[in-house]
Design an enzyme around this catalytic site. Structure first.
Site, PDB file in Angstrom:
ATOM      1  N   CYS A 100      53.111  77.103  15.722  1.00  0.00           N
ATOM      2  CA  CYS A 100      53.957  77.039  16.692  1.00  0.00           C
ATOM      3  C   CYS A 100      55.325  76.319  16.193  1.00  0.00           C
ATOM      4  O   CYS A 100      55.224  75.094  16.933  1.00  0.00           O
ATOM      5  CB  CYS A 100      53.135  76.971  17.945  1.00  0.00           C
ATOM      6  SG  CYS A 100      51.936  78.077  18.290  1.00  0.00           S
ATOM      7  N   TYR A 144      53.759  70.500  -4.986  1.00  0.00           N
ATOM      8  CA  TYR A 144      54.221  70.395  -3.562  1.00  0.00           C
ATOM      9  C   TYR A 144      53.701  71.199  -2.629  1.00  0.00           C
ATOM     10  O   TYR A 144      54.670  71.617  -1.747  1.00  0.00           O
ATOM     11  CB  TYR A 144      55.973  69.890  -3.744  1.00  0.00           C
ATOM     12  CG  TYR A 144      56.387  69.132  -4.902  1.00  0.00           C
ATOM     13  CD1 TYR A 144      55.896  67.758  -4.620  1.00  0.00           C
ATOM     14  CD2 TYR A 144      56.940  69.456  -5.983  1.00  0.00           C
ATOM     15  CE1 TYR A 144      56.362  66.911  -5.751  1.00  0.00           C
ATOM     16  CE2 TYR A 144      57.197  68.499  -7.182  1.00  0.00           C
ATOM     17  CZ  TYR A 144      57.002  67.469  -6.935  1.00  0.00           C
ATOM     18  OH  TYR A 144      57.324  66.398  -7.727  1.00  0.00           O
ATOM     19  N   GLY A 168      62.809  66.623 -13.787  1.00  0.00           N
ATOM     20  CA  GLY A 168      63.797  67.302 -13.285  1.00  0.00           C
ATOM     21  C   GLY A 168      63.713  68.612 -13.956  1.00  0.00           C
ATOM     22  O   GLY A 168      64.876  69.228 -14.009  1.00  0.00           O
ATOM     23  N   ARG A 180      57.471  74.302   1.468  1.00  0.00           N
ATOM     24  CA  ARG A 180      58.874  74.157   0.785  1.00  0.00           C
ATOM     25  C   ARG A 180      59.588  75.260   1.157  1.00  0.00           C
ATOM     26  O   ARG A 180      61.084  74.970   1.248  1.00  0.00           O
ATOM     27  CB  ARG A 180      58.266  74.554  -0.615  1.00  0.00           C
ATOM     28  CG  ARG A 180      57.498  73.530  -1.278  1.00  0.00           C
ATOM     29  CD  ARG A 180      57.379  73.556  -2.820  1.00  0.00           C
ATOM     30  NE  ARG A 180      58.774  73.239  -3.528  1.00  0.00           N
ATOM     31  CZ  ARG A 180      59.665  73.994  -3.858  1.00  0.00           C
ATOM     32  NH1 ARG A 180      59.298  75.342  -3.880  1.00  0.00           N
ATOM     33  NH2 ARG A 180      60.595  73.427  -4.664  1.00  0.00           N
ATOM     34  N   PRO A 201      57.123  64.594 -15.863  1.00  0.00           N
ATOM     35  CA  PRO A 201      57.041  65.974 -15.007  1.00  0.00           C
ATOM     36  C   PRO A 201      55.841  66.279 -14.214  1.00  0.00           C
ATOM     37  O   PRO A 201      54.910  65.938 -14.363  1.00  0.00           O
ATOM     38  CB  PRO A 201      56.954  67.206 -16.493  1.00  0.00           C
ATOM     39  CG  PRO A 201      56.014  66.639 -17.417  1.00  0.00           C
ATOM     40  CD  PRO A 201      56.348  64.865 -17.216  1.00  0.00           C
ATOM     41  N   GLY A 202      56.196  66.586 -13.051  1.00  0.00           N
ATOM     42  CA  GLY A 202      55.435  67.135 -12.056  1.00  0.00           C
ATOM     43  C   GLY A 202      55.456  68.694 -11.881  1.00  0.00           C
ATOM     44  O   GLY A 202      54.365  69.395 -12.425  1.00  0.00           O
TER      45      GLY A 202
END
Ligand SMILES: *Cc1c(COP(=O)(O)O)cnc(C)c1O
Length: 411
Positions: free
Chosen positions: A338, A366, A228, A308, A270-271
């Site tokens: 599209c 991500y 987080g 994202r 953590p990412g």
């Protein structure tokens, strides 16, 4: 990425040269940035026995995983397939925490067979796990302390309606199942979703886990505080102050360990914090399209490569690499899919011309891992800059990749 004599460079490597060599759209990762983020976290928690389990769903390329292995990280995986890739990258099963959500006991059993550390996130599985293994296989339990962090609603996991973890209010039920099946609980876990801005949120969650640990779980080896950590997407964004968090949580954790009577490990997974800022999505400008209301910049990528902005309303800073000193104009940057497909609205960029190369920043986490083949487009190639040299770590797809598993009927 730095501007050196009018050219953007990553660790001395000219980014436009990389683009010309490998083509666009292209994901480029700066290994040095990953290493420095890892060291930042390690230094912030130097007062405790810290273990960093990189959350590989953020960016799961095997060469990135091998880099994490080299610098001493473990892994947090959310699917058995991620675990298999992690093992292939050379991690020991005991270095991998398996934190799936809403999977069947069969997938948990596969994790046990592989030797992973199992993290259980609901009462039903805890009960089935207990029946199956009793005290033969240890596990970690994912609690939901209902601390709420900031961030888009899609990435919050701590709220009362969340499907993640076992509510701290169900602790009594958890301890009944643990006692009845003699389950060996070696870890307690929380992960409250992204965008924790101040350390007091972590500390509040930590206190709840400490209380639960002291009273009910006597065989712990670690407590995992999830992730987080917020990184800056805009220039003035508030971010998690990792040094302050390190100081406060470490001292609180050490006090707890004294009371508990044993020095536990402190885990994080953590990412985003590890890889977000290391990554750039490089795209080429196909078209400048002036409409009645705006000037669109149409690029050779889209929400199929970086979802994202559309999915989380995320802001990604954009640089015009080809024209760093051009006058600033206002543009809306869109992709070629599209479907509504906007990277940036009303964005000031150095004058954009057809053929220019843009860099979409903070695309390490991500980005590629959430990409897809919508519109039957190829996913981008991936390159890692390591020791000042560009290494191709994923080839660009071809039409064969798109057709690989399709079964052609004859009519
Ligand atoms: C996604 C995830 C993380 C990583 O979250 P970031 O915000 O990218 O740091 C950590 N732990 C678990 C269990 C996750 O599902």
């Amino acid at each position: 990425m730095n501007l050196v004599e009018n050219r953007y460079k990553i660790n001395g490597t000219d980014v436009l040269d990389v683009c010309h060599e490998f083509g666009t759209p292209l994901y480029v990762y700066d290994a040095d940035k990953i290493i420095s983020q890892y060291n930042r976290m390690k230094n912030a928690f130097s007062g405790v026995d810290l273990r960093i389990k990189y959350a590989m769903k953020a960016l799961s390329n095997i060469s990135i995983l091998k880099l994490f292995k080299k610098i001493g990280a473990g892994l947090d995986v959310v699917s058995i397939q991620e675990a298999m890739i992690g093992l292939k990258a050379g991690f020991q099963p005991s270095q991998i925490l398996f934190t799936p959500n809403c999977v069947s006991i069969d997938e948990i059993k596969m994790g046990v067979e592989l030797g992973l550390v199992i993290n259980i996130d609901n009462i039903s599985i805890l009960e089935q796990f207990g029946h199956e293994y009793g005290n033969k296989v240890p596990c970690c339990i994912r609690m939901n302390p209902h601390i709420t962090a900031g961030g888009h609603s899609h990435i919050q996991t701590g709220h009362i309606d969340s499907k993640f973890g076992i509510s701290i209010y169900q602790l009594r039920h958890v301890t009944r199942i643990v006692a009845a099946n003699n389950i060996r609980v070696i870890g307690l876990h929380m992960h409250s979703g992204s965008d924790i801005l101040d350390s007091s949120v972590f500390i509040r969650g930590a206190e709840l886990l400490f209380d639960a640990a002291a009273e009910h779980f006597k065989e712990l080896e670690f407590i995992d505080f999830g992730s987080g950590f917020k990184v800056a997407y805009k220039e003035d964004d508030i971010t998690t102050d990792i040094d302050e968090l390190g100081k406060e949580l470490s001292s609180r954790f050490n006090e707890f360990c004294k009371l508990y009577g044993k020095k536990l490990q402190l885990w994080f997974e953590p990412g985003k914090f590890m890889v977000s800022e290391s990554g750039f999505l490089l795209v080429k400008v196909n078209i400048i399209k002036q409409t009645m209301a705006t000037v669109f910049v149409g690029v050779d990528s889209g929400q199929n490569h970086l979802i994202r902005p559309m999915f989380y309303d995320a802001y990604h800073h954009i640089l015009n690499l080809s024209n760093p000193n051009g006058v600033q104009r206002v543009y809306t940057v869109v992709g070629y899919i599209c479907e509504t497909d906007t990277f940036a609205w009303d964005r000031k960029l150095n004058e954009v011309r057809e053929g220019d190369i843009l860099a979409i920043q903070n695309a390490g986490a991500y980005g590629f891992s959430m990409s897809n083949n919508y519109n039957s487009r190829f996913r981008p190639a991936e390159v890692m800059i390591y020791n000042g040299k560009a290494h191709l770590i994923r080839k660009r797809e071809t039409i064969d990749d798109l057709l690989k598993n399709q079964v052609e009927m004859e009519f």
